[in-house]
Design a protein around this motif. Structure first.
Motif, PDB file in Angstrom:
ATOM      1  N   THR A 115      45.820  54.248  30.589  1.00 28.06           N
ATOM      2  CA  THR A 115      47.603  53.408  30.755  1.00 28.06           C
ATOM      3  C   THR A 115      47.596  53.044  32.051  1.00 28.06           C
ATOM      4  O   THR A 115      46.712  52.138  32.454  1.00 28.06           O
ATOM      5  CB  THR A 115      48.146  55.247  31.196  1.00 28.06           C
ATOM      6  N   TRP A 116      48.757  51.919  32.391  1.00 29.50           N
ATOM      7  CA  TRP A 116      49.111  51.011  33.289  1.00 29.50           C
ATOM      8  C   TRP A 116      49.009  50.876  34.499  1.00 29.50           C
ATOM      9  O   TRP A 116      50.200  52.234  34.202  1.00 29.50           O
ATOM     10  CB  TRP A 116      49.892  50.247  31.921  1.00 29.50           C
ATOM     11  N   SER A 117      48.577  50.318  34.557  1.00 29.31           N
ATOM     12  CA  SER A 117      48.749  50.333  36.319  1.00 29.31           C
ATOM     13  C   SER A 117      50.846  50.288  37.038  1.00 29.31           C
ATOM     14  O   SER A 117      51.221  49.777  35.939  1.00 29.31           O
ATOM     15  CB  SER A 117      48.287  49.404  36.828  1.00 29.31           C
ATOM     16  N   LYS A 118      50.784  50.785  38.080  1.00 29.14           N
ATOM     17  CA  LYS A 118      52.251  50.419  38.564  1.00 29.14           C
ATOM     18  C   LYS A 118      51.914  49.315  38.557  1.00 29.14           C
ATOM     19  O   LYS A 118      51.260  48.653  38.821  1.00 29.14           O
ATOM     20  CB  LYS A 118      53.007  51.462  39.670  1.00 29.14           C
ATOM     21  N   PRO A 119      53.221  48.877  38.769  1.00 31.48           N
ATOM     22  CA  PRO A 119      53.707  47.120  39.028  1.00 31.48           C
ATOM     23  C   PRO A 119      53.165  46.580  40.205  1.00 31.48           C
ATOM     24  O   PRO A 119      53.436  47.434  41.140  1.00 31.48           O
ATOM     25  CB  PRO A 119      54.609  46.662  38.259  1.00 31.48           C
ATOM     26  N   PHE A 120      52.708  45.861  40.589  1.00 26.39           N
ATOM     27  CA  PHE A 120      51.928  45.099  41.930  1.00 26.39           C
ATOM     28  C   PHE A 120      52.565  43.619  41.576  1.00 26.39           C
ATOM     29  O   PHE A 120      52.879  42.939  40.467  1.00 26.39           O
ATOM     30  CB  PHE A 120      50.766  45.995  42.213  1.00 26.39           C
ATOM     31  N   THR A 121      52.320  42.735  42.892  1.00 31.84           N
ATOM     32  CA  THR A 121      52.999  41.688  43.171  1.00 31.84           C
ATOM     33  C   THR A 121      51.323  40.440  43.226  1.00 31.84           C
ATOM     34  O   THR A 121      51.866  39.767  43.268  1.00 31.84           O
ATOM     35  CB  THR A 121      53.951  41.340  44.174  1.00 31.84           C
ATOM     36  N   ARG A 122      50.778  41.241  43.939  1.00 29.29           N
ATOM     37  CA  ARG A 122      49.414  40.733  44.508  1.00 29.29           C
ATOM     38  C   ARG A 122      48.990  39.903  42.829  1.00 29.29           C
ATOM     39  O   ARG A 122      49.168  40.597  41.865  1.00 29.29           O
ATOM     40  CB  ARG A 122      48.710  41.239  45.053  1.00 29.29           C
ATOM     41  N   ASN A 123      47.731  38.615  42.828  1.00 29.32           N
ATOM     42  CA  ASN A 123      47.447  37.853  42.167  1.00 29.32           C
ATOM     43  C   ASN A 123      46.072  38.724  41.619  1.00 29.32           C
ATOM     44  O   ASN A 123      45.349  37.315  40.929  1.00 29.32           O
ATOM     45  CB  ASN A 123      48.356  36.576  41.306  1.00 29.32           C
ATOM     46  N   HIS A 124      45.336  39.443  41.763  1.00 31.14           N
ATOM     47  CA  HIS A 124      43.802  40.314  41.635  1.00 31.14           C
ATOM     48  C   HIS A 124      43.625  41.173  41.155  1.00 31.14           C
ATOM     49  O   HIS A 124      44.947  42.047  41.824  1.00 31.14           O
ATOM     50  CB  HIS A 124      43.678  39.263  42.553  1.00 31.14           C
ATOM     51  N   ILE A 125      42.924  41.656  41.156  1.00 33.74           N
ATOM     52  CA  ILE A 125      42.379  42.626  41.198  1.00 33.74           C
ATOM     53  C   ILE A 125      41.981  43.034  40.893  1.00 33.74           C
ATOM     54  O   ILE A 125      40.575  42.005  40.694  1.00 33.74           O
ATOM     55  CB  ILE A 125      43.286  44.321  39.868  1.00 33.74           C
TER      56      ILE A 125
END
Length: 176
Positions: free
Chosen positions: A117-127
């Motif tokens: 499943t897709w993660s909740k949207p977030f604004t940082r540009n890394h995982i």
């Protein structure tokens, strides 16, 4: 005299006023690029890794052992890699080109084979993916402007090789 956000169009029998602030500028869809893939927070010279590389040492004795790059994006970052079981923590940095408000870009990701499943949207540009078990995974990352459609996902295929003591050949050898 017209306001700056109005366009006056004169014809023989009429004057038409167009409110230009109500006209929406066409926006190009966003595209995403993976910029860096780090192993245990260490920058890896992916563009220099060849099939002959067996060991890359970092400053604190951390080692990238037997990395394999199967294919690459245009920027030299791999889009398909195979890693030794000890190299199972990755930091993936990415970006979308958005000249107006890059801080508003939303990202989402999933790791097929681990969680689909897709993660909740977030604004940082890394995982960060930590302690990835051995197996084959597909990391998909997508982006969007708020309230717009998602981009096509950028795809990174990752294989964490099976530790030798869990391989069939090693277990068979022990049974002999």
């Amino acid at each position: 005299h017209s306001a700056p956000q109005q366009l006056l169009i004169a014809a023989n029998d009429r004057l038409t006023v167009v409110n230009t602030s109500a006209l929406e500028k066409p926006r190009l869809p966003l595209s995403l690029e993976i910029n860096h893939i780090r192993v245990f927070n260490y920058e890896v010279p992916w563009e220099n890794i060849s099939e002959k590389d067996t060991l890359i040492r970092f400053s604190n004795q951390t080692q990238l052992m037997q990395p394999k790059v199967f294919s690459r994006f245009d920027n030299g970052i791999p889009n398909a890699i195979s890693l030794h079981p000890k190299n199972n923590t990755l930091d993936i940095e990415f970006s979308a080109i958005e000249p107006e408000h890059p801080e508003h870009i939303e990202y989402s990701y999933r790791v097929i084979g681990m969680f689909d499943t897709w993660s909740k949207p977030f604004t940082r540009n890394h995982i960060q993916l930590t302690q990835i078990p051995h197996g084959t995974y597909t990391v998909e990352i997508k982006c969007r402007r708020p309230s717009e459609a998602w981009s096509n996902p950028q795809i990174l295929d990752i294989t964490i090789r099976t530790p030798y003591w869990k391989t069939t050949s090693f277990i068979t050898f022990l049974c002999i």
